[in-house]
Design a protein around this motif. Structure first.
Motif, PDB file in Angstrom:
ATOM      1  N   ASP A   8      43.424  33.014  46.413  1.00  0.00           N
ATOM      2  CA  ASP A   8      42.997  32.635  44.842  1.00  0.00           C
ATOM      3  C   ASP A   8      44.168  32.128  43.956  1.00  0.00           C
ATOM      4  O   ASP A   8      44.451  33.292  43.517  1.00  0.00           O
ATOM      5  CB  ASP A   8      41.841  33.509  44.428  1.00  0.00           C
ATOM      6  CG  ASP A   8      41.328  32.985  43.000  1.00  0.00           C
ATOM      7  OD1 ASP A   8      41.894  32.043  42.589  1.00  0.00           O
ATOM      8  OD2 ASP A   8      40.487  33.823  42.613  1.00  0.00           O
ATOM      9  N   GLN A  10      44.485  30.733  41.011  1.00  0.00           N
ATOM     10  CA  GLN A  10      44.374  30.721  39.677  1.00  0.00           C
ATOM     11  C   GLN A  10      44.276  32.317  39.340  1.00  0.00           C
ATOM     12  O   GLN A  10      44.689  32.702  38.251  1.00  0.00           O
ATOM     13  CB  GLN A  10      42.962  29.954  39.526  1.00  0.00           C
ATOM     14  CG  GLN A  10      43.214  28.435  39.402  1.00  0.00           C
ATOM     15  CD  GLN A  10      44.312  27.989  38.356  1.00  0.00           C
ATOM     16  OE1 GLN A  10      44.487  28.558  37.262  1.00  0.00           O
ATOM     17  NE2 GLN A  10      45.346  27.115  39.215  1.00  0.00           N
ATOM     18  N   ARG A  11      43.730  33.069  40.528  1.00  0.00           N
ATOM     19  CA  ARG A  11      43.445  34.651  40.087  1.00  0.00           C
ATOM     20  C   ARG A  11      44.676  35.287  39.949  1.00  0.00           C
ATOM     21  O   ARG A  11      45.197  35.832  39.031  1.00  0.00           O
ATOM     22  CB  ARG A  11      42.908  35.394  40.962  1.00  0.00           C
ATOM     23  CG  ARG A  11      42.475  36.680  41.014  1.00  0.00           C
ATOM     24  CD  ARG A  11      41.309  37.196  41.787  1.00  0.00           C
ATOM     25  NE  ARG A  11      41.137  38.505  41.529  1.00  0.00           N
ATOM     26  CZ  ARG A  11      40.961  39.546  42.774  1.00  0.00           C
ATOM     27  NH1 ARG A  11      40.324  39.107  43.770  1.00  0.00           N
ATOM     28  NH2 ARG A  11      40.853  40.577  42.146  1.00  0.00           N
ATOM     29  N   ARG A  14      46.513  34.108  36.704  1.00  0.00           N
ATOM     30  CA  ARG A  14      46.090  34.862  35.374  1.00  0.00           C
ATOM     31  C   ARG A  14      46.440  36.345  35.625  1.00  0.00           C
ATOM     32  O   ARG A  14      46.892  36.954  34.495  1.00  0.00           O
ATOM     33  CB  ARG A  14      44.526  34.969  35.475  1.00  0.00           C
ATOM     34  CG  ARG A  14      43.784  33.730  35.443  1.00  0.00           C
ATOM     35  CD  ARG A  14      42.296  33.830  35.023  1.00  0.00           C
ATOM     36  NE  ARG A  14      41.581  34.321  36.159  1.00  0.00           N
ATOM     37  CZ  ARG A  14      41.097  33.750  36.944  1.00  0.00           C
ATOM     38  NH1 ARG A  14      41.338  32.336  37.211  1.00  0.00           N
ATOM     39  NH2 ARG A  14      40.433  34.342  38.083  1.00  0.00           N
ATOM     40  N   HIS A  15      46.822  37.022  36.607  1.00  0.00           N
ATOM     41  CA  HIS A  15      47.195  38.403  36.894  1.00  0.00           C
ATOM     42  C   HIS A  15      48.743  38.285  36.546  1.00  0.00           C
ATOM     43  O   HIS A  15      49.350  39.413  35.695  1.00  0.00           O
ATOM     44  CB  HIS A  15      47.305  38.898  38.363  1.00  0.00           C
ATOM     45  CG  HIS A  15      47.928  40.232  38.434  1.00  0.00           C
ATOM     46  ND1 HIS A  15      47.232  41.358  38.093  1.00  0.00           N
ATOM     47  CD2 HIS A  15      48.844  40.514  39.074  1.00  0.00           C
ATOM     48  CE1 HIS A  15      48.002  42.353  38.454  1.00  0.00           C
ATOM     49  NE2 HIS A  15      48.988  42.030  39.003  1.00  0.00           N
ATOM     50  N   GLU A  44      45.108  32.860  30.441  1.00  0.00           N
ATOM     51  CA  GLU A  44      44.771  34.059  31.180  1.00  0.00           C
ATOM     52  C   GLU A  44      43.262  34.304  31.742  1.00  0.00           C
ATOM     53  O   GLU A  44      42.952  34.737  32.609  1.00  0.00           O
ATOM     54  CB  GLU A  44      45.131  35.237  30.301  1.00  0.00           C
ATOM     55  CG  GLU A  44      45.518  36.373  30.828  1.00  0.00           C
ATOM     56  CD  GLU A  44      46.129  37.807  29.737  1.00  0.00           C
ATOM     57  OE1 GLU A  44      45.447  38.599  29.723  1.00  0.00           O
ATOM     58  OE2 GLU A  44      47.216  37.478  29.591  1.00  0.00           O
ATOM     59  N   SER A  45      42.342  33.441  30.836  1.00  0.00           N
ATOM     60  CA  SER A  45      41.140  33.834  31.182  1.00  0.00           C
ATOM     61  C   SER A  45      40.505  32.599  32.169  1.00  0.00           C
ATOM     62  O   SER A  45      39.451  32.694  32.686  1.00  0.00           O
ATOM     63  CB  SER A  45      40.036  33.404  29.907  1.00  0.00           C
ATOM     64  OG  SER A  45      40.193  32.076  29.222  1.00  0.00           O
ATOM     65  N   GLY A  46      41.476  31.702  32.710  1.00  0.00           N
ATOM     66  CA  GLY A  46      40.945  30.596  33.517  1.00  0.00           C
ATOM     67  C   GLY A  46      40.456  29.498  32.957  1.00  0.00           C
ATOM     68  O   GLY A  46      39.920  28.682  33.717  1.00  0.00           O
TER      69      GLY A  46
END
Length: 71
Positions: A8, A10-11, A14-15, A44-46
């Protein structure tokens, strides 16, 4: 590859953004970069996808040697 094993990206982004920001507020990070007050929150929230140019700007502003790592 099962769903739980899928990468993932995008995850991960964000991390990484959260780790770069540390104790600084999202608003402050947006301001440091010259963006609207809520831009960091959107990444950060996507809500928004972080573009390569934005990542390079973040790295430059924060003094991260990203250019050396990808060249």
């Amino acid at each position: 590859m099962g769903k739980e094993e899928q990468f993932d990206g995008q995850r991960l982004v964000r991390h990484v953004l959260c780790e770069i920001r540390g104790e600084v507020t999202q608003k402050e990070m947006s301001t440091r970069l010259g963006y609207r007050f809520n831009q960091w929150h959107k990444w950060e929230s996507g809500q928004k996808v972080l573009m390569w140019a934005d990542l390079m700007r973040i790295a430059d502003t924060m003094g991260l040697p990203l250019t050396d790592a990808v060249c």
